[in-house]
Design a protein around this motif. Structure first.
Motif, PDB file in Angstrom:
ATOM      1  N   MET B   1      86.095  17.799  14.438  1.00  0.00           N
ATOM      2  CA  MET B   1      85.221  18.849  14.752  1.00  0.00           C
ATOM      3  C   MET B   1      83.623  18.814  14.987  1.00  0.00           C
ATOM      4  N   ARG B 677      94.167  32.977  20.441  1.00  0.00           N
ATOM      5  CA  ARG B 677      94.901  32.593  19.311  1.00  0.00           C
ATOM      6  C   ARG B 677      95.521  33.426  18.319  1.00  0.00           C
TER       7      ARG B 677
ATOM      8  N   ALA C 140      90.371  30.123  13.360  1.00  0.00           N
ATOM      9  CA  ALA C 140      89.104  30.084  13.281  1.00  0.00           C
ATOM     10  C   ALA C 140      88.667  30.311  11.801  1.00  0.00           C
ATOM     11  N   ILE C 142      90.393  29.135   9.148  1.00  0.00           N
ATOM     12  CA  ILE C 142      90.427  27.968   8.425  1.00  0.00           C
ATOM     13  C   ILE C 142      89.270  26.761   8.820  1.00  0.00           C
ATOM     14  N   GLU C 143      88.982  26.943  10.028  1.00  0.00           N
ATOM     15  CA  GLU C 143      87.832  25.989  10.437  1.00  0.00           C
ATOM     16  C   GLU C 143      86.587  26.414  10.008  1.00  0.00           C
ATOM     17  N   GLU C 146      86.710  25.058   6.498  1.00  0.00           N
ATOM     18  CA  GLU C 146      86.264  23.602   6.448  1.00  0.00           C
ATOM     19  C   GLU C 146      84.901  23.197   6.720  1.00  0.00           C
TER      20      GLU C 146
END
Lengths: 299, 790, 155
Positions: B1, B677, C140, C142-143, C146
């Motif tokens: 990422m 999503r 989003a 979870i991201e 992280e």
């Protein structure tokens, strides 16, 4: 509407007995609170007396003494799931605790509360039944007694505890060398799901660690409370732990559903799905019943 | 990422492509846009993260009192007597209200404008005959919420139970009890088209019946409303609604108030998904405020939200296609039966919307869609994300996979043979589908998903089987039709420092529509988006707008915002021209200035132009524009799912997902991706586990989310998003809608994947473990019989 | 009864009913309305707060049981008016749509990162399995968790 609820927070068994002496049928024992709070909110009921067990000393620990494992009634699921003694000696209980609700629920819900509430699908109860645990109760009289876990589970569901009794501990003999255990459940989701079927399996292997010499299994969610199924366990004796899941074990599980809930609408599903649960248990126990649950082979 | 850099949350953050799910190109480079295509958090995200944004349940009014509802426990029962003596005896109680003292005037919870076609006034404030388990029987107002709820429990009601009617089929049976005096058939329609010159080529006929279930919208914020009736006779309503003007219409008409005496203020909304589109709590809360002359708060419990607000309707559709051997559709017939629940609400329009989707998606020489909508004694059905499009897409796409299997054609190939092309005209609606890029969505999606390889993989023979599925969907962009001229009005004002205030009847549902509009205005005016303020709808001060639904926010609202910004820019240039003494056509506006040609060298800041206008010229810098929709092209999505099914327990899991959306142009990539999503979360649930269940007496099981299973983080597959952008239509900078279309084919793709994994023809949603095991058990039984016979 | 505890770093003392829910005391008596109620049954996680660092559903906790304990709510995350790194990542990375689940998710994530500074995606998913979100599809979120963990490492 002021609730005239009184609160007592006993710190030891003597204070607990004193508190229980004042309890009535409208009083509540509060451990983690996860069941009571929903009940109060939906019914608007106000207990006359609230006995908060969370300050009880020594009730949130696991010990081994005199060949027994002793688990305090205030142990939360989150504590149980990672407790070393349980992971090594009673994996089925640790695994059951790990699969209870969400992390938030596991941080609050206690083993004592799970038994006292005695829902038919309570995960910890199934493990305790398989472990042949006994509950230590403190009564209003101050007398401490022990009762087999099954005797706390009412035939109509719920528990047989009196309003002036409290569970303070669970205990069972430490398993012999070569004993393994595992817990499995089937819900509608991978996690945070109420059990539609659950089971705890305990086996003992021979000296070579190859053949099952003894087996016990308990099931939940197919009766008003968890129970041991002797005939199902019998199908595992003599089986090789390295072999495939014995067909007789699987078919006997399905028959158990037919016998337990002959007229329930869930029977057609549960008699099929219990095969999956049986296979999961077999895979878990074959893997040494480590703390991880069965995962799909295809992934 | 790629780690995003720390910046002001509203600043441009194009480098922080937070996921690998976007097409790997920078719109700034490709298109030359300065702001459009960036990644912007919702305008109120900072306050939501801080916990200081007040949602309805966080609002406190001086003198506020609390209402609670008594809901019918019976699906169908006459209310003979209500004894509220024990409830009135609760000291905090101010009043108990029921049909015995409230007006009996029926209203339609779905109405936006007076005289709106398709609205059936059949719902009373309080039932005299309960028509579903959840119907409003009485309300208590008390000084505390706990007392109001306790008093509700203390009301004794004598019911005369009547027979429950729990499905549309049962409702239309000749002997069915009447739910409303007008009869149980609420609405009937037939949409037909046949090309007389169509090739009568010979083909095969395939029939399917597919059903979709009642769904709970499951916005995390429970339904609520506040109302106050002041001593001057003005009613103010605070509601997390999708149309302040609609709420005004319904409440004012019902309570006999002039429109200017009913003010509806849209407050922050913790999700809607269509569940807060209709006016469910506004009428009763307003009535209670008028009766008590106190500010009334009504907040529902989760269980009440599930059974007593609105559900996506249960429907069953029969489909019959005639298909050429090459897979070309020759004719499609659909017959839909839909359960409206106890009151009409939006069901007639909702059902009819289902008939206007397939001919925007596939070319077919002949189409006939017949539909019937029946009253049932079940929770009131209403609009939900996609508004009929997911329902009919599920039916059609599950059916098409059966067609593909019968003909031995790959599902992707079958669809490519039939999908519309850009510029096609929908023979049913008579309107162009616009720059419909659904074929490109399918082709690029299939490549990205590696469809050909994955579809060729055997599902396996063991306990766990894998399969992939694909589905296409079509939706719309706004509400423009022959009978509805979609339009919106907005006002934009520039301040003396060059900042801007947008006054539009915005209804932020959580999808970031405010930041969509500011991004569009920013691009058009070349002003940083954070220099533009927005506010939410207030029927007293916002220009008129129909509301936030119908996939119209970006396509119609966004186009309106762009027109508005262009008008302001024109005004700035005109003022600058007079200040600089130059002709308008020599001037240009960018970077916050109006500039003369380089040879002249002079320029004026926007702020200076405004100051001149206000302080020297006695003019203002404010524009109001009404934008009328020009077109209503199709929005398209193609989605691919991979599932893994445990054939021993019947549990299916979605293990991989790709959502491809023909979006025209992404205005705010962050939120577009979030819509795509998020739609998958609801789609997986609707395919596999979500259902509002009724027992044989028509009651929901209670238990809230314990018995209504939403997909949680553990069961979500990775979701890849591919946006197809061609900016070929009339939306702002080419943008089309996304929030609804992203949900349209999701369930169908998953169902198709399960059927492919198992070799089943499951077509009744949701695909619960019970249904999956029953289907497998049935197949096993058939296999056993065959083996025995052989 | 009188309840004393530490809430968001400050000592509080309020009069509460013995069986009052913690969430009501926080929201009504203390005015901390950042903690939301989505289901009142421990199923949605919108009311998640930390007690002695552990995430619990405030709708299922009797206020009396937090006597003497340390409670952290979403209002206690920001420092000096600055959002903390989890909050910032939630904002920047699109983890917030309607925002009703956000406070609860932030609290679950806060508890997780305190216990597991570098969680895997699976660990994050398990830690937030009790927090339902209808808008975002969780990705989003979870991201963002992280990214907050990564940023903490970078410092």
């Amino acid at each position: 509407m002021m609730s005239g609820t009184e609160l007592l927070a006993p710190r030891n068994r003597r204070e607990l007995a004193d508190a229980l002496r004042r309890a009535t049928g409208r009083s509540c024992l509060l451990a983690g609170g996860t069941d009571w709070m929903i009940e109060w909110d939906s019914s608007g009921a106000h207990p006359d007396l609230l006995i908060d067990l969370s300050r009880l000393e020594g009730a949130a620990e696991v010990r081994t003494t005199d060949g027994m494992i002793r688990v305090g009634a205030l142990m939360t699921c989150a504590q149980l799931q990672q407790h070393e003694i349980l992971l090594g000696r009673a994996a089925c209980l640790a695994q059951a605790a790990r699969q209870v609700g969400s992390l938030q629920i596991r941080n609050a819900a206690t083993i004592g509360g799970n038994v006292a509430n005695a829902s038919p699908c309570a995960d910890l109860v199934t493990a305790l039944v398989a472990l042949r645990a006994r509950a230590t109760l403190v009564a209003a009289s101050g007398v401490t007694s022990e009762r087999p876990i099954e005797t706390l589970l009412a035939d109509q569901g719920g528990s047989t505890l009196g309003h002036d009794e409290a569970i303070v501990e669970f205990s069972w003999p430490i398993g012999r060398a070569g004993e393994r255990s595992a817990f499995g459940k089937i819900g509608v989701r991978t996690s945070v799901a109420v059990s539609r079927l659950n089971a705890a399996l305990i086996i003992c292997l021979d000296g070579a660690g190859a053949v099952i010499t003894e087996a016990r299994i308990a099931f939940g969610s197919i009766a008003t409370s968890a129970f041991q199924a002797e005939d199902v366990a019998g199908t595992l004796r003599g089986a090789s732990i390295a072999g495939d899941c014995p067909e007789a074990f699987i078919s006997r599980c399905a028959q158990l559903v037919d016998r337990s809930i002959p007229s329930r609408t869930s029977r057609p599903y549960k008699r099929l799905a219990i095969r999956g649960l049986a296979a999961d248990l077999w895979a878990l126990i074959g893997a040494g019943a480590s703390a991880s649950s069965a995962t799909p082979s295809g992934s | 990422m790629i780690n995003s850099q720390s910046r002001h949350p509203l600043s441009r953050n194009r480098q922080s492509l937070g996921t690998k799910s976007l097409d790997d190109y920078d719109p700034g480079i490709v298109t030359g846009f300065k702001y459009v295509g960036g990644r912007y958090p919702a305008s109120d995200a900072v306050r939501k993260a801080g916990g200081d944004l007040a949602f309805g349940s966080d609002m406190r009014f001086s003198g506020m009192v609390h209402a609670a509802l008594l809901l019918s426990p019976h699906a169908h029962a006459r209310i003979l007597r209500i004894d509220a003596a024990r409830a009135r005896a609760v000291p905090e109680v101010l009043g108990v209200y029921s049909h015995f003292d409230a007006p009996a005037t029926p209203y339609c919870r779905y109405r936006i404008t007076p005289g709106q076609a398709g609205c059936v006034d059949d719902e009373p404030l309080f039932a005299s005959t309960a028509r579903f388990a959840g119907d409003r029987v009485a309300a208590v107002v008390a000084t505390t919420r706990a007392a109001a709820r306790a008093a509700v429990r203390a009301i004794d009601v004598e019911y005369e139970p009547l027979p429950a009617v729990l499905s549309a089929e049962a409702a239309l049976a000749p002997s069915a009890p009447r739910i409303h005096p007008s009869g149980n058939l609420l609405h009937e329609y037939c949409v037909e088209f046949a090309d007389p010159g169509a090739d009568p080529a010979d083909g095969v006929t395939i029939e399917s019946t597919v059903s979709t279930q009642m769904l709970h919208h499951a916005a995390l914020e429970p339904h609520l409303c506040f109302a106050e009736y002041d001593s001057a006779g003005k009613l103010t309503i605070w509601s997390p609604c999708q149309s302040v003007y609609g709420a005004r219409t319904v409440v004012a008409d019902l309570l006999g108030l002039p429109y200017h005496r009913v003010r509806v203020i849209k407050i922050p909304m913790g999700g809607s998904f269509g569940g807060k589109q209709e006016f469910i709590l506004e009428p009763v809360t307003a009535y209670l405020a008028m009766r008590t002359r106190r500010p009334v708060s009504l907040i529902l419990e989760r269980d009440e939200c599930i059974r007593a607000t609105t559900v996506r309707p249960a429907q069953r559709s029969w489909l019959r296609s005639r298909v050429g051997r090459d897979g070309r559709l020759l004719s499609v017939e659909v017959d839909t039966l839909l359960a409206a629940g106890a009151y009409a609400g939006s069901s007639p329009d909702y059902a009819e919307a289902m008939a206007h989707k397939l001919t925007r998606l596939y070319r077919m020489p002949s189409y006939r869609h017949r539909g019937r909508v029946a009253y049932t004694t079940t929770p009131v059905a209403g609009g939900m994300r996609g508004w009929g499009a997911p329902d009919i897409a599920t039916c059609a796409e599950v059916h098409l996979d059966q067609v593909a299997a019968r003909l031995g054609i790959d599902p992707v190939a079958l669809r490519l043979r039939n999908l519309v092309e850009p510029g096609d005209v929908d023979p049913v609606g008579g309107r162009g589908v616009g720059d419909a890029r659904v074929r490109e969505c399918l082709r690029r999606g299939a490549a990205r998903f590696d469809w050909a390889r994955r579809a060729a993989c055997a599902p396996g023979h063991g306990r766990w089987r894998r399969g992939v599925g694909v589905a296409c969907g079509a939706h719309k962009n706004g509400m423009l039709s022959d009978s509805f001229p979609d339009s919106t009005t907005m006002t934009l004002k520039m301040n003396e420092d060059g900042t801007l205030d947008l006054n539009a009847a915005l209804h932020e549902v959580g999808a970031g529509s405010a930041v969509t509009l500011t991004t569009i205005i920013a691009e058009e005016l070349d002003v940083a988006p954070e220099r533009i303020s927005t506010r939410e709808a207030d029927s007293e001060s916002s220009p008129f707008d129909f509301g936030c639904f119908g996939s119209r926010m970006t396509y119609v609202g966004g186009a309106g915002a762009r027109k508005l910004a262009a008008a302001l820019k024109e005004r700035l240039i005109a003022n600058a021209a007079s200040l600089l003494g130059l002709p308008i056509d020599l001037l240009s506006a960018d970077c916050g200035r109006v500039s003369a040609p380089p040879s002249d060298g002079r320029s004026l800041e926007f702020a200076a132009i405004v100051r001149h206008a206000r302080m020297r010229d006695g003019r203002d810098m404010i524009v109001t524009q009404t934008y009328s929709g020009k077109s209503n092209p199709g929005s398209y999505s193609v989605q691919f799912a991979e599932v893994e099914v445990d054939t021993w327990t019947g549990l299916a899991r979605v293990t991989d997902f790709l959502s491809v959306v023909d979006i025209g142009r992404a205005i705010n990539r962050l939120m577009v991706e979030g819509q795509c999503r998020g739609a998958v979360q609801a789609g997986v649930g609707s395919a596999l586990c979500e259902e509002v269940i009724l027992d044989e007496a028509g009651r929901t099981p209670g238990g809230g989310f314990k018995n209504y299973h939403l997909i949680n983080a553990v069961d979500m597959p990775p979701v890849d998003v591919l946006l197809v952008e061609h900016d070929g239509d009339d939306g702002p900078f080419g943008a089309k809608s996304v929030g609804e279309i992203a949900f349209v084919p999701t369930a169908a793709a998953i169902v198709n994947a399960v059927n492919r994994a198992l070799g089943t023809v499951l077509a009744d949603l949701p695909l619960t473990p019970e249904r999956i095991l029953a289907a497998l058990d049935g197949m096993a039984a058939v296999a056993t019989v065959r083996t025995t016979c052989a | 009864m009188r309840l004393t505890a530490t809430v968001n770093g400050a000592s509080i003392a309020v009069e509460v009913a013995a069986n009052a829910r913690l969430v009501d005391v926080l929201r009504d008596a203390l005015g901390l309305t950042g903690t939301k109620v989505g289901c009142a049954a421990g199923e949605c996680g919108a009311c998640t707060v930390l007690i002695d660092g552990r995430a619990v559903n405030a709708c299922l906790v009797a206020a009396a049981q937090v006597e003497g304990r340390v409670v952290l709510t979403v209002e206690g995350l920001a420092r000096g008016g600055e959002l903390d790194r989890l909050q910032r990542k939630f904002v920047e990375m699109g983890a917030i749509q309607c925002g009703f689940c956000t406070p609860g998710l932030l609290m679950s994530a806060t508890a997780l990162l305190a216990r597991v500074p570098h969680p895997s995606r699976a660990e994050i998913a398990t830690a937030i399995a009790g927090n339902l979100c209808r808008c975002t599809g969780y990705a989003a979120i979870i991201e963002a968790i992280e990214a907050a963990a990564d940023e903490a490492v970078a410092r």
